[in-house]
Design a protein around this motif. Sequence first.
Motif, short mmCIF file in Angstrom:
data_model
loop_
_atom_site.label_atom_id
_atom_site.label_comp_id
_atom_site.label_asym_id
_atom_site.label_seq_id
_atom_site.Cartn_x
_atom_site.Cartn_y
_atom_site.Cartn_z
N PRO A 1 0.81 -1.24 0.00
CA PRO A 1 0.00 0.00 0.00
C PRO A 1 0.84 1.27 0.00
O PRO A 1 0.27 2.36 0.06
CB PRO A 1 -0.81 -0.10 1.29
CG PRO A 1 -0.45 -1.37 1.95
CD PRO A 1 0.76 -1.92 1.30
N GLN A 2 2.14 1.17 -0.01
CA GLN A 2 3.08 2.28 -0.16
C GLN A 2 3.29 3.19 1.05
O GLN A 2 4.38 3.68 1.26
CB GLN A 2 2.71 3.15 -1.38
CG GLN A 2 2.73 2.37 -2.67
CD GLN A 2 2.42 3.24 -3.87
OE1 GLN A 2 1.62 4.16 -3.79
NE2 GLN A 2 3.05 2.96 -4.99
N TRP A 3 2.24 3.46 1.83
CA TRP A 3 2.45 4.37 2.96
C TRP A 3 3.32 3.80 4.06
O TRP A 3 4.04 4.55 4.71
CB TRP A 3 1.12 4.93 3.51
CG TRP A 3 0.07 3.90 3.82
CD1 TRP A 3 -0.95 3.52 3.00
CD2 TRP A 3 -0.07 3.13 5.02
NE1 TRP A 3 -1.71 2.54 3.62
CE2 TRP A 3 -1.20 2.29 4.86
CE3 TRP A 3 0.64 3.06 6.22
CZ2 TRP A 3 -1.63 1.39 5.83
CZ3 TRP A 3 0.21 2.17 7.20
CH2 TRP A 3 -0.91 1.35 7.00
N PRO A 4 3.32 2.45 4.29
CA PRO A 4 4.18 1.99 5.39
C PRO A 4 5.67 2.25 5.12
O PRO A 4 6.42 2.52 6.05
CB PRO A 4 3.89 0.49 5.47
CG PRO A 4 2.53 0.33 4.89
CD PRO A 4 2.50 1.33 3.78
N GLY A 5 6.08 2.19 3.86
CA GLY A 5 7.48 2.43 3.55
C GLY A 5 7.86 3.90 3.66
O GLY A 5 9.00 4.24 3.93
N ALA A 6 6.85 4.75 3.45
CA ALA A 6 7.10 6.19 3.48
C ALA A 6 7.56 6.66 4.86
O ALA A 6 8.26 7.66 4.98
CB ALA A 6 5.85 6.96 3.05
N TYR B 1 -0.37 -4.71 3.87
CA TYR B 1 -0.53 -4.43 5.29
C TYR B 1 -1.89 -4.88 5.81
O TYR B 1 -2.00 -5.47 6.88
CB TYR B 1 -0.34 -2.94 5.59
CG TYR B 1 -0.55 -2.67 7.05
CD1 TYR B 1 0.44 -2.99 7.97
CD2 TYR B 1 -1.77 -2.20 7.55
CE1 TYR B 1 0.24 -2.84 9.33
CE2 TYR B 1 -1.98 -2.04 8.90
CZ TYR B 1 -0.97 -2.36 9.79
OH TYR B 1 -1.19 -2.22 11.12
N ASP B 2 -2.93 -4.61 5.02
CA ASP B 2 -4.29 -4.91 5.48
C ASP B 2 -4.51 -6.41 5.72
O ASP B 2 -5.35 -6.79 6.52
CB ASP B 2 -5.33 -4.40 4.48
CG ASP B 2 -5.30 -2.88 4.43
OD1 ASP B 2 -5.04 -2.27 5.48
OD2 ASP B 2 -5.53 -2.32 3.35
N ASN B 3 -3.76 -7.24 5.01
CA ASN B 3 -3.89 -8.68 5.22
C ASN B 3 -3.01 -9.16 6.37
O ASN B 3 -2.93 -10.35 6.62
CB ASN B 3 -3.49 -9.44 3.97
CG ASN B 3 -4.42 -9.15 2.82
OD1 ASN B 3 -5.49 -8.60 3.03
ND2 ASN B 3 -4.00 -9.51 1.63
N GLY B 4 -2.32 -8.23 7.01
CA GLY B 4 -1.52 -8.59 8.17
C GLY B 4 -0.18 -9.21 7.85
O GLY B 4 0.44 -9.85 8.69
#
Lengths: 448, 312
Positions: A213-218, A275-278
């Motif tokens: 989803p890109q935001w966790p890496g940001a 991320y949403d799938n854990g």
Amino acid sequence: MFILKNLLFLLMGAVLLMAAGCQPSSENMETPDGESESGGESGEEDSSEDAASEGDDVLSVWHIETGNAQEVLQEAADRFEEEHDGVTVELNQYQNDAYKEQIITAMGGNSPPDIFHSWGGGWLENFVNSDQVMNVTDDVETDRFLQTGLDTVTFDDEIYGVPVGMELTPVWYNTEIFEEHGLEVPETYDELLEVVETLTANDIIPFALANQPQWPGAFYLMYLAERTGGPDLFDEAFNRSGRTFDDEAYVEAGEKIQELVEMGAFPDGVNGMNYDNGQSRQLMYSGDAAMEIMNSGAMLNNVRDEMPEFEENLDYFLFPEIEGGEGSQNHAVGGVSPAFSVSEKTENPELAVELLKELSSQETAQGLSNRSGNISAIKGVDYEDDYVERLSNTLNEADYLQTFYDQTLPPEVAQVHLDTTQGLFGQSITPEEAAQEVEETAKETLDE
Amino acid sequence: MAINEPSQQLNTSAGTYRKKEKRKKFLVILGFMAPALIIYGLYVVYAIGMTFYYSMFDWSGIDANFDFIGIQNYITLFQDLTFWQSLKNNTLLIAASLFTQIPLGLIMALLLFSPVKGMRLFRTVYFMPFLMSTVAIGILFIYIYDANFGLVNQLLGAVGLDSLQRGWLGNEDTAIWAVIVTICWQFAPFYMILFRAAIVGIPEELYEAADIDGATGWKRFSNITFPLLKPIIVTSAILSIIGALKYFDLIYIMTGGGPNNATDLMATYMYDQTFTNFNMGYGSTVSSMMFIIAFIVTVIIITLDNKRKADY
């Protein structure tokens, strides 16, 4: 006759062509969209029907809260209905991504909800610039809210909503793993690199990360850039006053990300993990990974929901300082969620503002904090939950809060920032290229 | 002149009668078609028209202000590397659909007619992927491709091919293929059902005649089954090409077009532009382009098919 016949033939042909063209894929395509759309439409229809049949005022609220938080909002709505005779409040809950699509369609179609959720920042500013959001400067008691929260809904010194919840994004770590390998919470970046080396040597993934989803890496880029270039770096680049997005600090942050990737600090295939799938949390729960940079709300609620016993081993620290950098470990990354705003086109402006006050009342804030682990953007909340209180204190004691780039920047620039950062993790782009691409889009969009 | 008059009158009255009859018939047909036509007109013709209209504007989708910019969006589109990347991915998907889904569907359909025990079970098993919800398939395959716990990497590890292990969906080179395999897995059964129905429709006498002539196996297939399946193969090809051009769901669920736009299709790119980047105008341009491409491709296939039919 000939013409009619031909017309009929053409029409039938066209119908066939379309029907053939629509066949297998579109059937399925309707599932995700269709569901959310029908949800939105039925919500709107309901409200207009109710209004017509009962002659009541109906206020619609669109939000994305789930579980306990949703209940707390419902209670706030119930209180409001009790206090205001003949007023009905309709809460429509949306799924995060579907919400963005729905609200744009509703605003564009001139049938917006009376009150809507936002994350403040550039996303909200888009609606403000399109005259879709009511200016509530005179109705907001500014001293009740945290300034960092208010900043995200303030544009040109005018206030366009109320912040309700805050997010803090620290580095979470598994205390058991740290103890087992004699590791200490790192205070400098070099110490962090040592931690990473020790962990990889022991076959433990240092950082769990699901970057599809890109935001966790940001988060990594934001921390590394702040620690290198200091708290003013982003503001200068965003406000076009001084340094820019292709500044040396951004290039360095990109280099450090790729250095971490090469050291094996992240699991294989981070960019494909959802991320949403854990897929990142699983690594934490199973003890395969030791640390994860994640939002407080998401981390705490997911752990409590999915593996409550893991909370015992869960602790956090703020990203360490880089020697010679301008940032400090006391500076945090975070943001606002939810903030609520009133639509400019609401038919009941006074009532909507009243409801906005109820949604940000002390009682609502208290409920959100105690029952859904929300760090409150509203002052004077008495935390029952020690963990949330600690997070709240960390946030309040932070000398600087770097709000999420992707929520602060206009969506176009935000998207390039997210894409290029993902590219950095995948090593398909150099730090210089990434920084330049962001700066180019920023130039086009922000310099206007 | 005078003599001709009556007959002419007769002619015209018969003509008007026939005309009336025809008009009546037309109205009846129109009446039956009206509901579909209205819905079609509103949700397809009008919608397509509006898409082209919006594609001429610089419009965020929420703003009251429309800036007419003519074909500027199209000029931008042709210089947009991400659009070309997504078009390339669509082309890959078309190729994969044509050369994987359809042959696979055909093979599965033929297998179902072979005298093997337990065919009924296989018929159900083969069809199962198509019955699953797309979202469920997407999430299932995300786990299958997971770099750390995933089935694919575990299997590779078990047979000693550790060097091939990777994060399938996270790697820009493999992600598109990983999703394409999933798409083929889902849709091959759909074509299997089409072919099965068509094969059932082939008269048994033809095969009996072939038996008498001594044709078996491959000859039976290449001289009877395949030629008679041609029309349904053409239909399948159209379905799969158009389907691939408009494809959206599994990409959206499994990779979201990432990493770094590597798996974007025209439809997912349109979605991103419209709903994430607030570019309703540009998003409309992308979908207009999708429509134009799909339309041209369909016309070409239908023309070729008509030619083929005429040649017979």
